[in-house]
Scaffold this motif. Sequence first.
Motif, mmCIF file in Angstrom:
data_model
loop_
_atom_site.group_PDB
_atom_site.id
_atom_site.type_symbol
_atom_site.label_atom_id
_atom_site.label_comp_id
_atom_site.label_asym_id
_atom_site.label_seq_id
_atom_site.Cartn_x
_atom_site.Cartn_y
_atom_site.Cartn_z
ATOM 1 N N LEU A 281 0.839 -1.193 0.000
ATOM 2 C CA LEU A 281 0.000 0.000 0.000
ATOM 3 C C LEU A 281 0.879 1.250 0.000
ATOM 4 O O LEU A 281 1.923 1.291 0.645
ATOM 5 N N GLY A 282 0.456 2.251 -0.737
ATOM 6 C CA GLY A 282 1.226 3.483 -0.824
ATOM 7 C C GLY A 282 2.392 3.402 -1.781
ATOM 8 O O GLY A 282 3.317 4.214 -1.709
ATOM 9 N N SER A 283 2.346 2.437 -2.701
ATOM 10 C CA SER A 283 3.419 2.270 -3.681
ATOM 11 C C SER A 283 2.821 2.111 -5.067
ATOM 12 O O SER A 283 1.807 1.435 -5.236
ATOM 13 N N HIS A 338 4.437 -3.374 4.212
ATOM 14 C CA HIS A 338 4.576 -2.572 2.990
ATOM 15 C C HIS A 338 4.766 -3.414 1.739
ATOM 16 O O HIS A 338 4.998 -2.873 0.655
ATOM 17 N N GLY A 339 4.691 -4.732 1.883
ATOM 18 C CA GLY A 339 4.600 -5.624 0.735
ATOM 19 C C GLY A 339 5.878 -5.801 -0.065
ATOM 20 O O GLY A 339 6.989 -5.513 0.390
ATOM 21 N N LEU A 340 5.672 -6.283 -1.293
ATOM 22 C CA LEU A 340 6.797 -6.580 -2.172
ATOM 23 C C LEU A 340 7.596 -5.331 -2.539
ATOM 24 O O LEU A 340 8.802 -5.407 -2.776
ATOM 25 N N ALA A 341 6.929 -4.192 -2.594
ATOM 26 C CA ALA A 341 7.636 -2.950 -2.930
ATOM 27 C C ALA A 341 8.705 -2.639 -1.890
ATOM 28 O O ALA A 341 9.804 -2.191 -2.231
ATOM 29 N N GLN A 342 8.394 -2.889 -0.614
ATOM 30 C CA GLN A 342 9.375 -2.643 0.434
ATOM 31 C C GLN A 342 10.534 -3.628 0.343
ATOM 32 O O GLN A 342 11.695 -3.263 0.588
ATOM 33 N N LEU A 343 10.252 -4.876 -0.017
ATOM 34 C CA LEU A 343 11.336 -5.842 -0.203
ATOM 35 C C LEU A 343 12.286 -5.380 -1.311
ATOM 36 O O LEU A 343 13.508 -5.524 -1.193
ATOM 37 N N TRP A 344 11.725 -4.835 -2.390
ATOM 38 C CA TRP A 344 12.584 -4.325 -3.459
ATOM 39 C C TRP A 344 13.403 -3.132 -2.970
ATOM 40 O O TRP A 344 14.591 -3.003 -3.294
ATOM 41 N N ARG A 345 12.798 -2.260 -2.140
ATOM 42 C CA ARG A 345 13.551 -1.113 -1.617
ATOM 43 C C ARG A 345 14.733 -1.585 -0.762
ATOM 44 O O ARG A 345 15.832 -1.019 -0.834
ATOM 45 N N LEU A 346 14.506 -2.601 0.054
ATOM 46 C CA LEU A 346 15.584 -3.127 0.888
ATOM 47 C C LEU A 346 16.697 -3.729 0.032
ATOM 48 O O LEU A 346 17.889 -3.519 0.303
#
Length: 358
Positions: A281-283, A338-346
């Motif tokens: 969410l929020g991405s 924060h889902g898959l988007a947060q995993l990509w950010r990390l």
Amino acid sequence: MLYRTAGQFKTSYEADQALFPVKQDAFLLGVILLLAAVVFPLTASEFAFQTLLIPILIYSLAALGLNILTGFAGQLSLGTAAFMGVGAYACYKMITLMPWMNPVIAILLSGIFSAGIGVAFGIPSLRIKGFYLAIATLAAQFFLVWLFEKWSWLYNDNASGAIQVPNLEMFGVYVSGPQANSLVQYYVVLFIVILLTWVCINLTRGTLGRTWKATRDMDIAAELIGINLMKSKLTAFAVSSYIVGVAGALFVFMWRGAAEPNLFDIPLSFRILFIAIIGGLGSVMGNYLGAILIVGLPVVLNLVPNALGIPIGSATVEHLNIMIVGSLIVFFLIVEPHGLAQLWRLIREKLIIWPFPH
């Protein structure tokens, strides 16, 4: 090493707020667009277009619309499928009443009707929020699906109660209907999805996006600093419903070819919600990651066991799909909200500082 930022200096506020602060991000996006616009169309089969490529793009767009409302503005909604239905039926009526209309223009205009309905059902958000707002949008879901069934004018008094997509041409090429080619439909969907994604990225990074985020984080504090909550919430409903309505028109005209009212029932709303939650969410990017997972998972479950010589029935595949998606939702809500988007950010941050551990 791939994300080494040495030598990339920022000497202005404009450069610091750039869409791609790291040059490798722009390069990666270029590669993705090249794959989507050139490589996939040249190599994909009819099965890949109809089972993966087109539905992934459409579901991504629908999840993006929901994310504008829920992820950026903090307004819960369970009526996404109904607003998709508004866009689909509006596009169908425009095409049948004005056969000369360009189909792409009709699809883009159909979102306006959905936006109007979304604003009407978003008015309760000015007084209620949270769980109660979700129930209000759920009521919109039931009411609109009932309207699709009972108002025969919407489907031109067809005895079956369904809408059938006619053969529509654009520049001498069929873009929808039984005679349309999947490659042409894919390019139409890709163009509209890229256009609306670009608009959403600019909206969420601008003044309106910051207003939505302030409303999401703490609406009382946002109002105290001068933000008009009515304008903020209703614009979120309008933009979200517009995007969802366009996705609904694409859903019927560029993929399904026909639709009955129950196609836009509550399971479709939950499917899009799952995409938004798993993606993040929020991405903006998370919607595409979530759609790839949700749409591609049943295909993988069908193909991989057969390739390994393990017989598996379609009912078992459906049950496995539901179990895995449910487990993923629980996992992401607990471990990484924060889902898959947060995993990509990390992963991206680790690549930037690699090989250093901090």
